[in-house]
Each structure stands twice: as structure tokens, then as C-alpha cells.
Design a protein around this motif. Structure first.
Motif, PDB file in Angstrom:
ATOM      1  N   LEU A 564       0.831  -0.997   0.037  1.00 22.18           N
ATOM      2  CA  LEU A 564       0.236  -0.023  -0.020  1.00 22.18           C
ATOM      3  C   LEU A 564       0.780   1.071   0.099  1.00 22.18           C
ATOM      4  O   LEU A 564       0.503   2.161  -0.629  1.00 22.18           O
ATOM      5  CB  LEU A 564      -0.979   0.040   1.189  1.00 22.18           C
ATOM      6  CG  LEU A 564      -2.141  -0.933   1.449  1.00 22.18           C
ATOM      7  CD1 LEU A 564      -2.874  -0.892   2.579  1.00 22.18           C
ATOM      8  CD2 LEU A 564      -3.083  -0.282  -0.032  1.00 22.18           C
ATOM      9  N   VAL A 565       1.898   1.365   0.854  1.00 20.36           N
ATOM     10  CA  VAL A 565       2.767   2.535   1.027  1.00 20.36           C
ATOM     11  C   VAL A 565       3.428   2.762  -0.556  1.00 20.36           C
ATOM     12  O   VAL A 565       3.403   3.849  -1.040  1.00 20.36           O
ATOM     13  CB  VAL A 565       3.681   2.306   2.088  1.00 20.36           C
ATOM     14  CG1 VAL A 565       4.884   3.365   1.895  1.00 20.36           C
ATOM     15  CG2 VAL A 565       3.050   2.239   3.367  1.00 20.36           C
ATOM     16  N   ASN A 566       3.971   1.815  -1.110  1.00 15.96           N
ATOM     17  CA  ASN A 566       4.680   1.929  -2.484  1.00 15.96           C
ATOM     18  C   ASN A 566       3.754   2.230  -3.673  1.00 15.96           C
ATOM     19  O   ASN A 566       3.922   2.941  -4.226  1.00 15.96           O
ATOM     20  CB  ASN A 566       5.467   0.472  -2.872  1.00 15.96           C
ATOM     21  CG  ASN A 566       6.530   0.148  -1.734  1.00 15.96           C
ATOM     22  OD1 ASN A 566       7.542   1.147  -1.529  1.00 15.96           O
ATOM     23  ND2 ASN A 566       6.788  -1.016  -1.694  1.00 15.96           N
ATOM     24  N   ALA A 567       2.610   1.896  -3.361  1.00 19.07           N
ATOM     25  CA  ALA A 567       1.612   2.116  -4.435  1.00 19.07           C
ATOM     26  C   ALA A 567       1.033   3.601  -4.258  1.00 19.07           C
ATOM     27  O   ALA A 567       0.948   4.321  -5.265  1.00 19.07           O
ATOM     28  CB  ALA A 567       0.131   1.307  -4.261  1.00 19.07           C
ATOM     29  N   CYS A 568       0.933   3.900  -2.875  1.00 21.33           N
ATOM     30  CA  CYS A 568       0.874   5.543  -2.563  1.00 21.33           C
ATOM     31  C   CYS A 568       1.796   6.529  -3.249  1.00 21.33           C
ATOM     32  O   CYS A 568       1.535   7.400  -3.970  1.00 21.33           O
ATOM     33  CB  CYS A 568       0.596   5.870  -1.132  1.00 21.33           C
ATOM     34  SG  CYS A 568      -0.889   5.048  -0.447  1.00 21.33           S
TER      35      CYS A 568
END
Length: 637
Positions: A564-568
Motif C-alpha cells: 500500500l505504501v509503495n502504491a501510494c
């Protein structure tokens, strides 16, 4: 002559050779005593039935004699069973039915012999369904059931994975369906409780234990040992220990069951303590005791304890059998000491393939794939015959190392061995190996040639397509699998959802996830949820991904958090990414280098450089290192 023959017929059967018995039969036949006087038949049958070399003569004589009286054929059936020849028991019974010589038989031991014969045949040949059906019909026509015949029938059900039928028969006894006098004995309970252990029937086993407590059968050692084994195998070690401590007397089996229980849960120290207590009580030990101790050290990854047990065996002069040697090799391998494992193999100098299999799998488990493959050359030079387990280990070695050329060689060996070429287990392993080595063309060749395919076969080809970036092919294979009425399992859905994830097939993936939950009633695991989250995140549907995280039935882990963090970060949603960093930094799982890197990167993109320095400092103080990536493919052809 008559008196002499009468005297001979009542002598010890061990005094006669097969030739002597044939000479006696000749005398009885030529004098007419065998055909005119039935009193000579039974003692002569007893003599011939006592010698394995003349069993066929006895059977032939029996079936061709016309004047048999009622008691003769039950004696024949019972004696045949004593000679452990179950097929002859059934054959004689059927022959008597055809000749209409068995009429109404009241001897319950005849039926007990027949049920036992069916059980023995079921354990040694295929066609078990027809044999258990025949045993059931024999049981149903019995004029009177005894606890022996009931126990034989219950045992037959359990051996054929029919626990419910066995318990149903037990209930009939309790309901007095076979009369008021017939009651279960300790053998009935031992068979049923042991069946619960083998057939995953813990709840039923607990009910049976309750019955034993009410009837006092729990005081019988054999029953107590079976109950201890039940609780141990299902991880209820405290219940097993309570049962063990309450036993008025303990035999070697009791101690072994408890030691094996601690070994199963990895409590190696407790297992060793119990063994010492057993020896202090002057109870001897056997092969099972030693294997349980070695297994305890293996499960606990306790190399020190393993060496202590091995040293104790050497000091006491205990024989290292194939089973103990295999356990030692397995223990040393699981503890990471393949050198000690190889030393055990070399010292045994045994040509049993089981030992070599254990060493091959030990090397594979420790990541020494090349050493495992080299053992195959030694096996061939010693003229040993590899079996299915050998080849699975070698295929795993090729799969893990990405050694396609060796894998092709192993495949060729299997194809040229008549004992191995039809194995669905090996074919499934080959499909998986070729896929992991990046050769989907060879994987599909093996898959398409398989005469029959199970769920593992389909899952292997689906996962193979998925990891090689062939998402549409993976979904097509999944649809073919469903069309052929093969029900997918949890691993199958991990493969097909992963394929949808990497191919960007979001709607297809969401529909499949819904089918998994609603149609196939498979409980989602973190791997399934991770595929959905990553799928939505890659597509930029971060709001949906975040909502899915909040509603999923499993606790979030570090891998999903990083997704999720990398996608954001990729999609420029820094506000959501920073919210995730501040909200999840207290997770117990967030201690790896990858977690700090993910946090640091999004903080840097958001321009929060002080926080970046703080993350890098935390990473340095915890001396975390990021594991280097490695390709599983060696041959890029």
C-alpha cells in the motif's frame, strides 16, 4: 493298516514333511478310508493345513469331498485363518456357498475368521470397496454377533477410512441392537480412538474418551495409551500429560506415547526429561523411544540435544537401524548440520534407498541442491533403485536451484523407468520444476501428456503461468479445470489471483475472489488478500484497496503494508501514504530493512527529510540488512 494310519493322523504335524503327507493321503485313498469313513478326513485336514506346502492339497481335497458333515467346513475356515491365508478363507466360504454345504452355521468364529480375512485382503490389495462390502454382507447374515466379529468389522471400517460407519456400529452395540449381553470391550475402543487419530476425528475421540471414563475402560493401559496418542497428535499436550500422570501403571508404550507427544509439539527438553524419568523408573527403551527423542531434537532444531541422544545410543550399544539412521539424518539436516548427516549415512554403509532419500531431502532443505544432485550419481554407481521419494527430492533440487539441464536429465530418467513413469506425483513435480525454471513450454508438454490430472496438477500449471507473466493463460487453465469438475483449493486461488494481479485483470480477480468465498467456501488467507490489495493498488484504485484492508478478516502484515505504501508513492497519493506510515509503524512485524526503506522513500518524496534521517538512523542502529534478490533461472535458453 487302519490302526497305523489312525496313529499317524494324531501325531504332531511338525513330524511330517510334505512328501510324508502325500504318502499318507495316498494310503487313505487307496484303502478307501478317506471316502468311506469321514472320521479320517478332519485329522488329515488338520495335518495338511499345518504345512504351508500342502495347503492347496487340503483345499482341493476339501472342496471335492462329497460327504462332509456340518462341523467340517467351519473347522477348515478357522484353520485356514490361523495359517494367515485370507484369500483361501474367502474362497472356501464361497465354494461352500456354491456347493450348498454351509447351510445354517452357528459357529461365530467362522464369521470372525471371514471378517478378519476381508480386513487382511483390504490391507494388501486394491478393490477395497468390494471387499468391505462383502465383509458387511457376511456380518449381516451372522445368526449371532460376538464382540470379536464386531471388532473385526469396526477395524475394517477404520482401515478403509470409514470412521463414521465404525462409530455407527459402535452406537448399535450401545443401543443393544445385537442383544443385551454384547458390550464393547477395550479392543473396540482402541480401534476407534486410533481411527480418530488417523482420520482427523478429534471431537469423536473426545466423546469416546468420555465413554471410557464412565465405563472404567480408561483404566486399561491399551485404552489410555490410545487416548494419550489422540491428545498428543492434535496438540493438546496438557490433556495428554494429565491422562499420563493419572495412569495407575505405565508401560513402555505409555512412556513412548508421551515422549512422542512432546516431540510433536517441539518441546525437546520435556521429551528428554521424560526419557530420563522413564529410565530412572527402570523402564527399558526401544526403537520407538529413540526415534521419538531424535524427532524431538529435529522439531525443536536443537542440535545439542540431538548429539546427546546420538551419543547415548553409541554408549549403550543401541543398534542403529534404517529407521533410526533415517531419523538421525533428518535431525542433523533440520538442525543445519549436513556434514553430521552425511557422516551418519557413510558410517551405516547400508544399501537401503530410504537412507539416501533422507540425505537428499536434507540437502535440499538446507539449500545444498548441488550436493543433492551429486548423490544421485552415487546411487546409480551403487546399483540402487531410486523410488518416487528419491526423484521428488532431485526434482526439488533442480527447481530450487533453477538448474534446467539437470532437470531435463532427471525427467529423462523417469520416462525410461517403468516403475516411475506413470507417477502422477512425479509428473506434478516436473510441471512445477519446469515452470519455476522458466520453461513453460516443457511444463505444458508434461501436463498435456498426463493421462489423469488432479487438483495439484492443475494448480501447478496455473501457478506456473502466473509466475511467468502469463495471466490470461492461467485464467484459461483455471476455467478448463472447473469445466473438468476438478474443485480448486486455496493454493489454486493464490495462483490464479496472482495471475490476475500481474496481468492487471482487476475485475476478473475480484470476481474470482468472490467465487472463492461464496461458491467454494474457502476462508481467505493473507496471500489471497495480498493479491487483491496489490491488484487494486497497481490499478490506482487506492481508496478501494484501503477499504479492503479495513474489512479483510485477517490482520494486516508487513508485506501488505509495504504494498500500500509503495502504491501510494507510485500514484502520488502522499497524504494516504504518510497516514499509513504513521498508523502502522507500531506493528510488531515492521522491523525489517524493507519496511524502513518503504517508509523512508515516501517520506523523502513528501519532503520530510528529518523523518527520512530518523528512519535511516533506526535502520542503522538495528543493523538490518536487505536480502539480495536472486533469480531461480540459470539457463536462459
Amino acid at each position: 493298516m487302519r490302526q497305523r494310519l489312525t496313529h499317524l493322523l494324531h501325531q504332531n504335524p511338525k513330524l511330517f514333511s510334505p512328501q510324508n503327507l502325500l504318502q499318507i493321503q495316498t494310503q487313505l485313498t487307496t484303502t478307501g478310508l478317506l471316502s468311506l469313513n469321514p472320521s479320517f478326513l478332519i485329522p488329515f485336514l488338520n495335518l495338511t493345513l499345518s504345512n504351508p506346502s500342502t495347503l492347496h492339497h487340503a483345499t482341493a481335497l476339501f472342496t471335492h469331498t462329497q460327504h462332509l458333515n456340518a462341523p467340517t467346513w467351519p473347522i477348515m475356515v478357522r484353520r485356514l485363518n490361523l495359517d494367515a491365508d485370507p484369500s483361501r478363507v474367502v474362497s472356501v466360504f464361497k465354494a461352500m456357498q456354491r456347493l450348498k454345504r454351509n447351510g445354517h452355521v452357528l459357529d461365530p468364529y467362522v464369521y470372525a475368521s471371514l471378517v478378519k480375512a476381508c480386513n487382511k485382503l483390504m490391507a494388501t490389495r486394491e478393490g477395497k470397496a468390494s471387499l468391505i462390502g462383502y465383509a458387511s454382507r457376511v456380518f449381516d447374515i451372522m445368526p449371532q454377533s460376538t464382540v470379536v466379529t464386531v471388532n473385526g468389522m469396526v477395524s475394517g471400517f477404520v482401515k478403509n477410512d470409514m470412521l463414521d460407519e465404525g462409530v455407527g456400529l459402535f452406537k448399535k452395540i450401545l443401543d443393544c441392537s445385537f442383544g443385551l449381553e454384547l458390550k464393547p470391550n477395550y479392543v473396540t475402543l482402541v480401534v476407534l480412538v486410533s481411527g480418530c487419530v488417523e482420520l482427523d476425528g478429534f471431537i469423536v475421540g473426545k466423546v469416546l474418551h468420555s465413554y471410557c471414563c464412565k465405563t472404567g475402560l480408561d483404566l486399561v493401559n491399551e485404552v489410555s495409551n490410545a487416548v494419550i496418542d489422540l491428545y498428543s497428535k492434535f496438540g493438546h499436550i496438557s490433556e495428554a500429560a494429565r491422562m499420563f500422570n493419572e495412569m495407575p501403571e505405565r508401560d513402555l508404550v505409555s512412556w513412548n506415547s508421551m515422549i512422542a507427544g512432546y516431540a510433536g509439539v517441539g518441546d525437546c527438553r520435556k521429551a528428554l526429561y521424560l526419557f530420563r524419568e522413564m529410565r530412572a523408573d527402570n523402564v527399558g527403551f526401544d526403537r520407538v523411544s529413540l526415534i521419538s527423542l531424535i524427532s524431538a531434537a529435529a522439531n525443536g532444531r536443537d542440535l545439542g540435544m540431538g548429539k546427546v541422544v546420538h551419543g547415548y545410543m553409541t554408549a549403550t550399544g543401541a543398534e542403529i537401524t534404517v529407521a533410526i539412521g533415517t531419523a538421525l539424518i533428518d535431525m542433523y539436516s533440520k538442525c543445519g548440520s549436513t556434514k553430521c548427516a552425511k557422516k551418519v549415512l557413510d558410517e551405516l554403509q547400508d544399501e537401503n534407498i530410504v537412507l539416501w532419500n533422507s540425505m537428499i531431502h536434507g540437502y535440499v532443505e538446507c539449500g545444498h541442491n548441488q550436493e543433492a544432485l551429486e548423490l544421485f550419481n552415487q546411487i546409480q554407481s551403487r546399483k540402487l533403485r531410486p523410488d518416487e521419494i528419491t526423484m521428488v527430492g532431485l526434482i526439488l533440487a533442480c527447481r530450487n536451484s533453477g538448474d534446467l539441464s539437470h532437470g531435463i536429465g532427471i525427467h529423462s530418467y523417469i520416462e525410461n523407468d517403468i516403475h516411475l513413469q506413470g507417477s502422477i506425483v512425479l509428473q506434478n513435480a516436473l510441471v512445477d520444476m519446469y515452470a519455476k525454471c522458466g520453461s513453460m513450454s516443457l511444463a505444458k508438454v508434461v501436463f498435456d501428456k498426463m493421462p489423469s490430472k488432479d487438483v495439484v496438477s492443475w494448480t501447478s500449471i496455473i501457478v506456473g503461468h502466473a509466475i511467468n507473466g502469463e495471466g490470461k493463460e492461467a485464467i484459461l487453465a483455471f476455467r478448463k479445470m472447473c469445466a473438468e469438475k476438478v474443485e480448486p483449493n486455496s493454493v489454486t486461488f493464490i495462483g490464479v489471483l496472482s495471475a490476475c494481479d500481474h496481468a492487471g485483470l482487476v475485475e476478473e480477480g475480484l470476481n474470482l475472489y468472490d467465487d472463492m468465498c461464496r461458491v467454494y467456501h474457502i476462508k481467505p488467507q493473507i496471500e489471497h488478500c495480498g493479491c487483491i490489495i496489490d491488484m487494486l493498488a497497481r490499478a490506482g484504485r487506492l481508496e478501494e484497496a484501503h477499504k479492503f484492508v479495513k474489512s479483510m478478516p485477517i490482520e494486516l502484515n508487513a508485506v501488505v503494508w509495504r504494498m500500500l505504501v509503495n502504491a501510494c508513492r507510485v500514484h502520488g497519493d502522499f497524504a494516504r501514504g504518510l497516514c499509513l506510515v504513521s498508523g502502522f509503524t507500531d506493528l510488531n512485524t515492521l522491523h525489517g530493512a524493507e519496511d524502513h526503506v518503504a517508509s523512508s522513500n515516501i517520506l523523502a518524496d513528501a519532503g520530510r527529510w528529518d523523518d527520512v534521517l530518523n528512519e535511516r538512523s533506526l535502520m542503522a542502529t538495528r543493523t538490518n540488512t536487505k536480502a539480495a534478490g536472486k533469480s531461480s533461472i540459470r539457463d536462459f535458453r
